[in-house]
Scaffold this motif. Structure first.
Motif, PDB file in Angstrom:
ATOM      1  N   SER B 145       0.764  -1.243  -0.065  1.00  0.00           N
ATOM      2  CA  SER B 145       0.019   0.121  -0.103  1.00  0.00           C
ATOM      3  C   SER B 145       0.784   1.339  -0.115  1.00  0.00           C
ATOM      4  O   SER B 145       2.268   1.085   0.472  1.00  0.00           O
ATOM      5  N   TYR B 146       0.345   2.454  -0.431  1.00  0.00           N
ATOM      6  CA  TYR B 146       1.095   3.473  -0.483  1.00  0.00           C
ATOM      7  C   TYR B 146       1.453   3.957   0.920  1.00  0.00           C
ATOM      8  O   TYR B 146       2.663   4.629   1.281  1.00  0.00           O
ATOM      9  N   VAL B 147       0.520   3.805   1.883  1.00  0.00           N
ATOM     10  CA  VAL B 147       0.818   4.192   3.249  1.00  0.00           C
ATOM     11  C   VAL B 147       2.329   3.449   3.759  1.00  0.00           C
ATOM     12  O   VAL B 147       3.060   3.903   4.306  1.00  0.00           O
ATOM     13  N   PRO B 219      10.989  -0.301  -0.591  1.00  0.00           N
ATOM     14  CA  PRO B 219       9.881  -0.798  -1.615  1.00  0.00           C
ATOM     15  C   PRO B 219      10.071  -2.117  -2.012  1.00  0.00           C
ATOM     16  O   PRO B 219       9.163  -3.113  -2.237  1.00  0.00           O
ATOM     17  N   LEU B 220      11.354  -2.679  -2.177  1.00  0.00           N
ATOM     18  CA  LEU B 220      11.618  -4.206  -2.432  1.00  0.00           C
ATOM     19  C   LEU B 220      10.986  -4.994  -1.486  1.00  0.00           C
ATOM     20  O   LEU B 220      10.532  -6.086  -1.652  1.00  0.00           O
ATOM     21  N   LEU B 221      11.174  -4.564  -0.090  1.00  0.00           N
ATOM     22  CA  LEU B 221      10.463  -5.501   0.774  1.00  0.00           C
ATOM     23  C   LEU B 221       9.286  -5.374   0.834  1.00  0.00           C
ATOM     24  O   LEU B 221       8.524  -6.286   1.246  1.00  0.00           O
ATOM     25  N   VAL B 222       8.485  -4.222   0.709  1.00  0.00           N
ATOM     26  CA  VAL B 222       7.057  -4.116   1.346  1.00  0.00           C
ATOM     27  C   VAL B 222       6.197  -4.360   0.034  1.00  0.00           C
ATOM     28  O   VAL B 222       5.087  -4.496   0.234  1.00  0.00           O
ATOM     29  N   THR B 223       6.840  -4.421  -1.137  1.00  0.00           N
ATOM     30  CA  THR B 223       5.727  -4.730  -2.189  1.00  0.00           C
ATOM     31  C   THR B 223       5.896  -6.071  -2.708  1.00  0.00           C
ATOM     32  O   THR B 223       7.099  -6.528  -2.984  1.00  0.00           O
ATOM     33  N   THR B 224       5.071  -6.759  -3.040  1.00  0.00           N
ATOM     34  CA  THR B 224       5.024  -7.988  -3.740  1.00  0.00           C
ATOM     35  C   THR B 224       3.887  -8.038  -4.669  1.00  0.00           C
ATOM     36  O   THR B 224       4.003  -8.659  -5.529  1.00  0.00           O
ATOM     37  N   ASP B 225       2.802  -7.088  -4.625  1.00  0.00           N
ATOM     38  CA  ASP B 225       1.878  -6.852  -5.712  1.00  0.00           C
ATOM     39  C   ASP B 225       2.631  -5.883  -6.789  1.00  0.00           C
ATOM     40  O   ASP B 225       3.072  -4.762  -6.386  1.00  0.00           O
ATOM     41  N   SER B 226       2.679  -6.124  -8.228  1.00  0.00           N
ATOM     42  CA  SER B 226       3.442  -5.413  -9.122  1.00  0.00           C
ATOM     43  C   SER B 226       2.431  -4.177  -9.308  1.00  0.00           C
ATOM     44  O   SER B 226       3.193  -3.308 -10.084  1.00  0.00           O
ATOM     45  N   ARG B 227       1.337  -4.148  -8.899  1.00  0.00           N
ATOM     46  CA  ARG B 227       0.678  -2.778  -8.908  1.00  0.00           C
ATOM     47  C   ARG B 227       1.497  -1.574  -8.107  1.00  0.00           C
ATOM     48  O   ARG B 227       1.155  -0.374  -8.421  1.00  0.00           O
ATOM     49  N   TYR B 228       2.041  -2.004  -7.053  1.00  0.00           N
ATOM     50  CA  TYR B 228       2.817  -1.084  -6.136  1.00  0.00           C
ATOM     51  C   TYR B 228       4.342  -1.117  -6.550  1.00  0.00           C
ATOM     52  O   TYR B 228       5.004  -0.267  -5.761  1.00  0.00           O
TER      53      TYR B 228
END
Lengths: 354, 282
Positions: B145-147, B219-228
């Motif tokens: 999420s952006y947050v 960002p590498l850590l907290v995103t697994t969804d390619s939309r983020y």
């Protein structure tokens, strides 16, 4: 228009007392100058009246209302600061308007007052400039304009002229006086410059160590200094303070009839003369150390023969006196100021003789 | 120091030119690479002149991405990076302004302690506290999420410290004059402090925007969804294809696009930026 009453006002910084109990009542429309050496508490006193400094004990009444707990904005005062404190990002006009806008003054009223203040201070052409595009004197005017537009019960001036050069200071001093006469707004004015104090004041408050040394009109304070401190502080060059022993043997001393307790005699430099006056007089033998010509008059530094005490006298013109020459100084008994060193006070009546 | 000696000015220019070449050459190489076709790099020789595939490569990257490498179209990643960089810059500035204001202009108990605690966090950059931070963010359900992407990066001691130093140079009389003029604390902040800090804010915005833009590890850590995905971490994915050669011409096109926004920010805010570093409006 209002009166200001200070009742037993005190201020401590921690355990250090800065103002030690001031009683003062300023009449409506009066300009009172607080003068004293730095650290005497005069600025603290002014800032307490403004509400920028908390009060340890005592009362401040502006227009009969106790304002000790009130915010500066609620006290109906306007203050002129030493470094002007203009808002640097606002134009002159916005600077003048800011306080009025915060009070919700209607637009036409703001415009009227700004125009009036600009006319009085002749800053009309500068209204759309920024403070940094103005000279020191112009900034000073704007700072005063900011006080005027508020039409407050009282003006507070905190050494407003000390950032100006000498010539401008004299000019602005005259203008402040004229302005205050014209607007008849009760004013408190703090300065360490005694010339400014003497010329501006309706009444003068000489402060030292957080206490009032003397309160009176400039001439009263000059002619009858109530304490040794005032005698040494007001007047330039300062009053000569001679111990009684150093003049005890001088011709004319027996006839002086000094009050009991006198052990210091003060004589103003301009009341010592080199030519023997008619009538009773005191004659002091001395030798010349230095002659300082300062234009219309000269300062003569001498040492009394015997006691070796340094004395300054101002003499008219440029007398032809060589250094090391022996001279005799004369003073009239009426021009002597008797003091007691212990108490620091005058030993004769504090009020001028008729 | 003004000296008029031809040899000296030749030498200084030479040094400058060499410096520029050293800095610019890799960028040029990346640009050249982004204009060539698929097979041009397999020969082992790197071409030094632009090829014919410029538009084709950039169009492909922007609209489709490389699906085999699990990378979404570049415009999504660019958009994400932009949103995140702006949120971080604006958030950091807002929080630091307020905390510096509190520390400088208000007297409250433990004021100095508060300042030092903020200051000490300078010693704890994201990388050092990354595991506990990740745990907290994950437990709060903020992954993807952006947050989650921005919040841990917003609290900033550097900016607070800079604003504190600037506020300390503002004379007390200015605040006192405002008080006499009937401006309360919030009004003083809005009417006087903010306008005076304008150039400082602009300078910080540039620095913080770039800081947010180049974030990689978080960002590498907290995103697994390619939309983020953000663009900087996306480039890594493009280069790391599972089998076969990386498609360098496409990777370099992505690199060029990723470099563009920070450059634009610097160019357009340069005037304010320099002003903020040089001039004090007092």
């Amino acid at each position: 228009m209002a009166t200001i009453n200070l009742v037993d006002l005190k201020k401590n910084y921690g355990s250090v007392p800065a103002v030690k109990g001031i009683n003062l009542s300023v009449k409506d429309g009066e300009l009172i100058v607080l003068v004293g050496p730095s650290g005497c508490g005069k600025s603290t006193l002014l800032r307490m009246v403004a509400g920028l400094e908390s009060v340890t004990s005592g009362r401040i009444e502006i227009a009969g209302r106790d304002v000790v707990k009130a915010e500066p904005a609620e006290r109906d005062i306007a203050m002129v600061f030493q470094n002007y404190a203009l808002y640097p990002h606002m134009t002159v006009r916005q600077n003048l308007e800011y306080g009025l806008k915060n009070r919700g003054t209607p637009r036409e009223e703001i415009d009227r007052r700004v125009k009036e203040a600009a006319d009085i201070l002749e800053i009309g052409p500068m209204l759309d400039r920024k403070p940094r595009q103005l000279s020191g004197g112009q900034r000073q005017r704007v700072a005063m304009g900011r006080a005027i537009v508020r039409e407050p019960a009282a003006f507070l001036f905190d050494e407003p002229l000390s950032n100006l050069d000498a010539k401008l200071r004299v000019q602005m001093r005259v203008e402040i006086r004229k302005l205050q006469r014209r607007l008849k707004t009760t004013s408190l004015y703090v300065t360490h410059d005694q010339l400014e104090a003497m010329t501006l004041a309706d009444r003068l408050v000489v402060m030292n160590n957080g206490l009032v040394e003397q309160l009176g009109t400039p001439t009263e304070v000059y002619d009858r200094p109530a304490t040794l401190f005032v005698a040494g502080f007001i007047g330039s060059p300062p009053m000569n303070l001679l111990s009684l022993e150093s003049i005890a043997g001088a011709p004319g001393f027996e006839g002086l009839n000094l009050p009991d307790g006198t052990d210091v005699i003060g004589i103003r430099p301009d009341q010592l003369v080199l030519d023997q006056p008619t009538g009773q007089n005191l004659a002091l033998a001395a030798s010349v150390e230095l002659l300082e010509p300062i234009g219309g008059e000269s300062h003569l530094h001498v040492r009394l023969t015997g006691s070796n005490q340094a004395v300054i006298l101002s003499v008219p013109g440029r007398p032809d006196i060589a250094e090391g020459a022996a001279v005799t100084l004369y003073a009239r008994p009426a021009d002597l100021h008797p003091f007691n060193r212990e108490s620091g006070r005058r030993t004769d009546t504090a009020v001028a003789n008729p | 120091m003004v000296e008029n000696r031809p040899f000296l000015s030749f030498l200084t220019h030479l040094v400058l030119i060499v410096g520029v070449v050293i800095v610019v050459f890799p960028v040029y190489l990346a640009f050249v690479a982004s204009t060539h076709g698929n097979g041009d790099f397999l020969s082992g020789l790197v071409p030094l002149l632009p090829g014919p595939n410029l538009i084709e490569n950039y169009r492909l990257m922007l609209t489709e991405g490389i699906s085999t490498a699990g990378a979404p179209p570049l415009w999504i990643m660019l958009g994400n990076s932009l949103v995140i960089a702006i949120i971080i810059a604006v958030g950091k500035i807002a929080i630091s302004l307020l905390s510096a204001y509190a520390i400088v202009f208000f007297k409250f108990p433990f004021r100095l302690l508060a300042f030092w605690i903020i200051f000490i966090t300078l010693m704890l950059p994201v990388e050092v506290r990354i595991i506990p931070t990740f745990k907290v963010v994950a437990d709060l359900g903020l992954l993807n999420s952006y947050v989650g992407l921005t919040l841990p990066l917003i609290a900033s001691a550097t900016a607070t410290f800079l604003f504190r130093q600037f506020f300390l140079t503002i004379p007390d009389e200015l605040m006192e004059a405002a008080r006499v003029d009937g401006a309360g604390p919030l009004k003083f902040f809005r009417d006087i402090l903010l306008p005076l800090s304008r150039t400082n804010i602009a300078a910080l915005f540039v620095i913080l925007f770039i800081y947010g833009w180049v974030q990689y590890l978080w960002p590498l850590l907290v995103t697994t969804d390619s939309r983020y995905y953000t663009v900087v971490m996306g480039i890594k994915r493009l280069a790391a294809t599972a089998d076969g050669e990386p498609q360098w011409h496409l990777v370099m096109a992505a690199v060029m696009l990723a470099m563009l926004p920070p450059v634009l920010v610097v160019i357009f805010m340069q005037r304010l930026f320099v002003k903020g570093l040089v001039e004090t409006e007092k």
